[in-house]
Design an enzyme around this catalytic site. Structure first.
Site, PDB file in Angstrom:
ATOM      1  N   ASP A   1      82.196 -28.519 -12.966  1.00  0.00           N
ATOM      2  CA  ASP A   1      81.100 -29.441 -12.650  1.00  0.00           C
ATOM      3  C   ASP A   1      81.463 -30.242 -11.392  1.00  0.00           C
ATOM      4  OD1 ASP A   1      78.689 -30.883 -14.653  1.00  0.00           O
ATOM      5  OD2 ASP A   1      79.305 -31.857 -12.780  1.00  0.00           O
TER       6      ASP A   1
ATOM      7  N   ILE B   1      79.610 -25.140  -7.511  1.00  0.00           N
ATOM      8  CA  ILE B   1      79.344 -23.705  -7.724  1.00  0.00           C
ATOM      9  C   ILE B   1      78.997 -22.990  -6.414  1.00  0.00           C
ATOM     10  CG2 ILE B   1      78.654 -23.916 -10.163  1.00  0.00           C
ATOM     11  CD1 ILE B   1      75.691 -23.504  -9.123  1.00  0.00           C
TER      12      ILE B   1
ATOM     13  N   THR C   1      63.970 -22.447 -16.621  1.00  0.00           N
ATOM     14  CA  THR C   1      63.088 -23.468 -17.191  1.00  0.00           C
ATOM     15  C   THR C   1      61.672 -22.929 -17.365  1.00  0.00           C
ATOM     16  OG1 THR C   1      61.942 -25.524 -16.594  1.00  0.00           O
ATOM     17  CG2 THR C   1      62.933 -24.333 -14.794  1.00  0.00           C
ATOM     18  N   ASP C   2      60.937 -23.517 -18.311  1.00  0.00           N
ATOM     19  CA  ASP C   2      59.531 -23.129 -18.489  1.00  0.00           C
ATOM     20  C   ASP C   2      58.689 -23.525 -17.264  1.00  0.00           C
ATOM     21  OD1 ASP C   2      59.445 -25.900 -18.830  1.00  0.00           O
ATOM     22  OD2 ASP C   2      58.338 -25.845 -20.728  1.00  0.00           O
ATOM     23  N   GLU C   3      59.249 -24.402 -16.427  1.00  0.00           N
ATOM     24  CA  GLU C   3      58.477 -24.887 -15.276  1.00  0.00           C
ATOM     25  C   GLU C   3      58.246 -23.791 -14.235  1.00  0.00           C
ATOM     26  OE1 GLU C   3      59.464 -28.817 -13.951  1.00  0.00           O
ATOM     27  OE2 GLU C   3      60.222 -29.399 -15.921  1.00  0.00           O
TER      28      GLU C   3
ATOM     29  N   TYR D   1      61.653 -28.194  -7.184  1.00  0.00           N
ATOM     30  CA  TYR D   1      62.595 -27.941  -8.289  1.00  0.00           C
ATOM     31  C   TYR D   1      62.280 -26.607  -8.947  1.00  0.00           C
ATOM     32  CZ  TYR D   1      64.333 -27.952 -13.100  1.00  0.00           C
ATOM     33  OH  TYR D   1      64.904 -27.569 -14.289  1.00  0.00           O
TER      34      TYR D   1
ATOM     35  N   LYS E   1      64.419 -23.084  -8.999  1.00  0.00           N
ATOM     36  CA  LYS E   1      64.878 -22.470 -10.262  1.00  0.00           C
ATOM     37  C   LYS E   1      64.342 -21.032 -10.367  1.00  0.00           C
ATOM     38  CE  LYS E   1      66.921 -23.961 -13.268  1.00  0.00           C
ATOM     39  NZ  LYS E   1      68.404 -23.984 -13.499  1.00  0.00           N
TER      40      LYS E   1
ATOM     41  N   TYR F   1      52.723 -41.968 -15.143  1.00  0.00           N
ATOM     42  CA  TYR F   1      52.120 -41.358 -13.956  1.00  0.00           C
ATOM     43  C   TYR F   1      50.655 -40.994 -14.239  1.00  0.00           C
ATOM     44  CZ  TYR F   1      56.893 -40.558 -12.077  1.00  0.00           C
ATOM     45  OH  TYR F   1      58.178 -40.675 -11.602  1.00  0.00           O
TER      46      TYR F   1
HETATM   47  P1  NAD Z   1      71.592 -32.641 -15.614  1.00  0.00           P
HETATM   48  O1  NAD Z   1      70.966 -33.066 -14.325  1.00  0.00           O
HETATM   49  O2  NAD Z   1      71.767 -33.620 -16.717  1.00  0.00           O
HETATM   50  O3  NAD Z   1      73.048 -32.034 -15.323  1.00  0.00           O
HETATM   51  C1  NAD Z   1      73.295 -31.148 -14.262  1.00  0.00           C
HETATM   52  C2  NAD Z   1      74.821 -31.007 -14.155  1.00  0.00           C
HETATM   53  O4  NAD Z   1      75.102 -30.060 -13.117  1.00  0.00           O
HETATM   54  C3  NAD Z   1      75.522 -32.304 -13.774  1.00  0.00           C
HETATM   55  O5  NAD Z   1      76.667 -32.491 -14.578  1.00  0.00           O
HETATM   56  C4  NAD Z   1      75.913 -32.092 -12.318  1.00  0.00           C
HETATM   57  O6  NAD Z   1      77.079 -32.802 -11.942  1.00  0.00           O
HETATM   58  C5  NAD Z   1      76.125 -30.588 -12.289  1.00  0.00           C
HETATM   59  N1  NAD Z   1      75.960 -30.018 -10.942  1.00  0.00           N
HETATM   60  C6  NAD Z   1      74.923 -30.239 -10.082  1.00  0.00           C
HETATM   61  N2  NAD Z   1      75.135 -29.545  -8.939  1.00  0.00           N
HETATM   62  C7  NAD Z   1      76.292 -28.872  -9.110  1.00  0.00           C
HETATM   63  C8  NAD Z   1      77.031 -27.970  -8.289  1.00  0.00           C
HETATM   64  N3  NAD Z   1      76.605 -27.639  -7.058  1.00  0.00           N
HETATM   65  N4  NAD Z   1      78.170 -27.446  -8.764  1.00  0.00           N
HETATM   66  C9  NAD Z   1      78.630 -27.780 -10.011  1.00  0.00           C
HETATM   67  N5  NAD Z   1      77.996 -28.634 -10.817  1.00  0.00           N
HETATM   68  C10 NAD Z   1      76.826 -29.165 -10.374  1.00  0.00           C
HETATM   69  O7  NAD Z   1      70.764 -31.364 -16.068  1.00  0.00           O
HETATM   70  P2  NAD Z   1      70.281 -30.899 -17.518  1.00  0.00           P
HETATM   71  O8  NAD Z   1      69.049 -31.619 -17.867  1.00  0.00           O
HETATM   72  O9  NAD Z   1      71.436 -30.906 -18.424  1.00  0.00           O
HETATM   73  O10 NAD Z   1      69.866 -29.390 -17.198  1.00  0.00           O
HETATM   74  C11 NAD Z   1      70.830 -28.340 -17.275  1.00  0.00           C
HETATM   75  C12 NAD Z   1      70.173 -27.025 -16.914  1.00  0.00           C
HETATM   76  O11 NAD Z   1      69.086 -26.774 -17.805  1.00  0.00           O
HETATM   77  C13 NAD Z   1      69.593 -26.989 -15.513  1.00  0.00           C
HETATM   78  O12 NAD Z   1      69.833 -25.706 -14.976  1.00  0.00           O
HETATM   79  C14 NAD Z   1      68.109 -27.197 -15.715  1.00  0.00           C
HETATM   80  O13 NAD Z   1      67.349 -26.607 -14.693  1.00  0.00           O
HETATM   81  C15 NAD Z   1      67.904 -26.525 -17.058  1.00  0.00           C
HETATM   82  N6  NAD Z   1      66.785 -27.041 -17.859  1.00  0.00           N
HETATM   83  C16 NAD Z   1      66.708 -28.373 -18.141  1.00  0.00           C
HETATM   84  C17 NAD Z   1      65.682 -28.851 -18.943  1.00  0.00           C
HETATM   85  C18 NAD Z   1      65.577 -30.325 -19.307  1.00  0.00           C
HETATM   86  O14 NAD Z   1      64.599 -30.716 -19.936  1.00  0.00           O
HETATM   87  N7  NAD Z   1      66.537 -31.152 -18.980  1.00  0.00           N
HETATM   88  C19 NAD Z   1      64.723 -27.956 -19.447  1.00  0.00           C
HETATM   89  C20 NAD Z   1      64.842 -26.591 -19.130  1.00  0.00           C
HETATM   90  C21 NAD Z   1      65.881 -26.155 -18.343  1.00  0.00           C
HETATM   91  P1  TYD Z   2      60.261 -35.587 -16.428  1.00  0.00           P
HETATM   92  O1  TYD Z   2      61.082 -36.185 -17.512  1.00  0.00           O
HETATM   93  O2  TYD Z   2      60.578 -35.927 -15.019  1.00  0.00           O
HETATM   94  O3  TYD Z   2      60.317 -34.002 -16.664  1.00  0.00           O
HETATM   95  P2  TYD Z   2      59.444 -32.817 -15.977  1.00  0.00           P
HETATM   96  O4  TYD Z   2      58.561 -33.344 -14.954  1.00  0.00           O
HETATM   97  O5  TYD Z   2      60.506 -31.944 -15.399  1.00  0.00           O
HETATM   98  O6  TYD Z   2      58.703 -32.183 -17.101  1.00  0.00           O
HETATM   99  O7  TYD Z   2      58.733 -35.956 -16.691  1.00  0.00           O
HETATM  100  C1  TYD Z   2      58.095 -35.594 -17.902  1.00  0.00           C
HETATM  101  C2  TYD Z   2      56.654 -36.048 -17.839  1.00  0.00           C
HETATM  102  O8  TYD Z   2      56.613 -37.483 -17.748  1.00  0.00           O
HETATM  103  C3  TYD Z   2      55.912 -35.534 -16.623  1.00  0.00           C
HETATM  104  O9  TYD Z   2      54.570 -35.238 -17.009  1.00  0.00           O
HETATM  105  C4  TYD Z   2      55.936 -36.714 -15.659  1.00  0.00           C
HETATM  106  C5  TYD Z   2      55.909 -37.914 -16.575  1.00  0.00           C
HETATM  107  N1  TYD Z   2      56.619 -39.117 -16.063  1.00  0.00           N
HETATM  108  C6  TYD Z   2      55.978 -40.362 -16.102  1.00  0.00           C
HETATM  109  O10 TYD Z   2      54.817 -40.500 -16.517  1.00  0.00           O
HETATM  110  N2  TYD Z   2      56.666 -41.451 -15.649  1.00  0.00           N
HETATM  111  C7  TYD Z   2      57.939 -41.366 -15.162  1.00  0.00           C
HETATM  112  O11 TYD Z   2      58.516 -42.411 -14.743  1.00  0.00           O
HETATM  113  C8  TYD Z   2      58.585 -40.090 -15.149  1.00  0.00           C
HETATM  114  C9  TYD Z   2      59.998 -39.938 -14.641  1.00  0.00           C
HETATM  115  C10 TYD Z   2      57.880 -38.982 -15.610  1.00  0.00           C
END
Ligand code: NAD
Ligand code: TYD
Length: 342
Positions: free
Chosen positions: A33, A60, A123-125, A147, A151, A204
């Site tokens: 990391d 990475i 991601t589903d996005e 983003y 992805k 938002y």
């Molecule tokens: P996060 O932002 O909490 O953590 C990301 C981690 O990656 C951090 O520890 C950061 O230091 C590390 N990192 C970033 N750039 C790096 C690099 N160049 N080299 C090595 N390490 C690096 O993210 P998360 O929410 O835990 O998401 C993890 C994964 O899951 C991501 O790939 C994200 O796209 C995917 N994902 C997240 C969600 C969600 O809701 N959080 C949903 C679907 C998919």
């Molecule tokens: P977020 O947690 O940023 O995840 P993602 O956009 O990747 O799904 O946002 C989740 C939802 O919440 C999205 O519809 C945007 C909304 N949102 C707010 O309404 N207020 C905020 O301050 C943030 C960060 C997100």
């Protein structure tokens, strides 16, 4: 089994390491990391003296670092990414580097070292929004922000290694995760921690947008199953079907904390805001997965954790995040006023 987990100091990666070592006591994990603002060694502090766990600080995108980390590894699970949509709108470059080029470096190294499976966490996005039926894995990808576009680039590259080189890659596309240790820029921890401090919850636009809020350990259980039973070359959706409108989620957070709905403050909408994500997880369910938590339980559990662990999030909210957030929030609030006035 030796697993290389990249991004394991972040939210989902740290839960995955914790869950995997609990389920597989003989496994070893290398956590590579970079420790960006989102990486936090506190998330796995209790594993520091565990002989099965090895932490390496590194990027990475750096071939040399990845070469060192990948020796003797059976499986790579790539969580490392820039992950916040709002930040990608303001400054996309870092997203392209880590979420696309970083995947390339990992794939090259994994293939050269005959790592037997590469799991790319997507991601589903990448599907973009839908008001209709949930997307199955063969739906076209139409990402709409930097983003999700980066992805999509990363996962397409990963899948190309299967079709071009026959290299065993699996891609997973998960819905929004929530739970302990999520950086408080994401909406549920942001709303929970703001509410605890009696600060406004910046909603938002209309707040009618919907997300599928999956509890993080359900995601980890799905990944464990996919490593065991998933078919190389395949893609798996991971969604709990926990759909909730943002405004309903905000009200639930406030109710759980006993705070007033007056804290909800409508601010200017996100640019290109995806209204609703929805994935069909039948293929994963056929492998034997079922989510444990519904939306309400997942959100309430998460909110309670933040209420009980101010020592985890307070330092984050007063550091790097504070300046970023305050600028964003005041701008959005001002622009919402401008929109109403015009
Ligand atoms: P996060 O932002 O909490 O953590 C990301 C981690 O990656 C951090 O520890 C950061 O230091 C590390 N990192 C970033 N750039 C790096 C690099 N160049 N080299 C090595 N390490 C690096 O993210 P998360 O929410 O835990 O998401 C993890 C994964 O899951 C991501 O790939 C994200 O796209 C995917 N994902 C997240 C969600 C969600 O809701 N959080 C949903 C679907 C998919
Ligand atoms: P977020 O947690 O940023 O995840 P993602 O956009 O990747 O799904 O946002 C989740 C939802 O919440 C999205 O519809 C945007 C909304 N949102 C707010 O309404 N207020 C905020 O301050 C943030 C960060 C997100």
């Amino acid at each position: 089994m030796r697993i290389l987990v990249t991004g394991g100091a972040g939210f989902i990666g740290s839960h995955f390491i914790r869950c995997y070592l609990a389920e597989h006591p003989d496994a070893e994990v290398v956590n590579l990391d970079k420790l960006t603002y989102a990486g936090n060694l506190e998330n796995l502090r209790d594993f520091e003296d565990d002989a099965r766990y090895h932490f390496m600080k590194g990027d990475i995108c750096d071939y040399g670092v990845v070469e060192e980390a990948i020796h003797g590894v059976d499986v790579v699970v790539n969580f490392a990414a820039e992950t916040h949509v709002d930040r990608s709108i303001g400054d996309p470059e870092g997203f392209l580097k880590t979420d696309v080029f970083g995947v390339h470096v990992l794939l090259e190294s994994a293939r050269a070292h005959d790592v037997r499976l590469f799991v790319q966490i997507s991601t589903d996005e990448v599907y973009g929004p839908t008001m209709d039926d949930p997307f199955a894995e063969d739906a076209p990808l139409t990402p709409r922000n930097p983003y999700s576009a980066s992805k999509a680039g990363g996962e397409m590259l990963a899948r190309s290694y299967f079709t071009t080189y026959g290299y065993p890659v699996i891609v997973t596309r998960a819905a929004n995760n929530i739970g302990p240790n999520q950086y408080p820029e994401k909406v549920v921890p942001l709303f929970a921690t703001n509410a605890i401090e009696d600060k406004p919850l910046p909603l938002y636009g209309s707040g009618d947008q919907e997300r599928d809020y999956m509890y993080v350990t359900d995601h980890c259980a799905a990944l464990d199953l996919i490593i065991e039973k998933g078919v190389p070359g395949e893609t798996y959706n991971i969604g709990a079907g926990n759909h909730m409108k943002n405004v309903e989620m905000a009200k639930l957070v406030l109710r759980e904390l006993g705070k007033s709905v007056d804290l909800i403050t409508h601010v200017r909408d996100r640019e290109g805001h995806d209204f609703r994500y929805a994935v069909d997880s039948t293929k994963l369910m056929e492998l034997g997965w079922e989510p444990e938590y519904d939306a309400e339980t997942a959100i309430r559990r998460t909110v309670r954790w933040y209420a009980e662990h101010p020592e985890w999030w307070k330092p984050l909210k007063s550091g790097e995040f504070r300046e970023y957030y305050e600028k964003q929030y005041s701008k959005r609030l001002e622009e919402a006023g401008d929109q109403q006035g015009s």
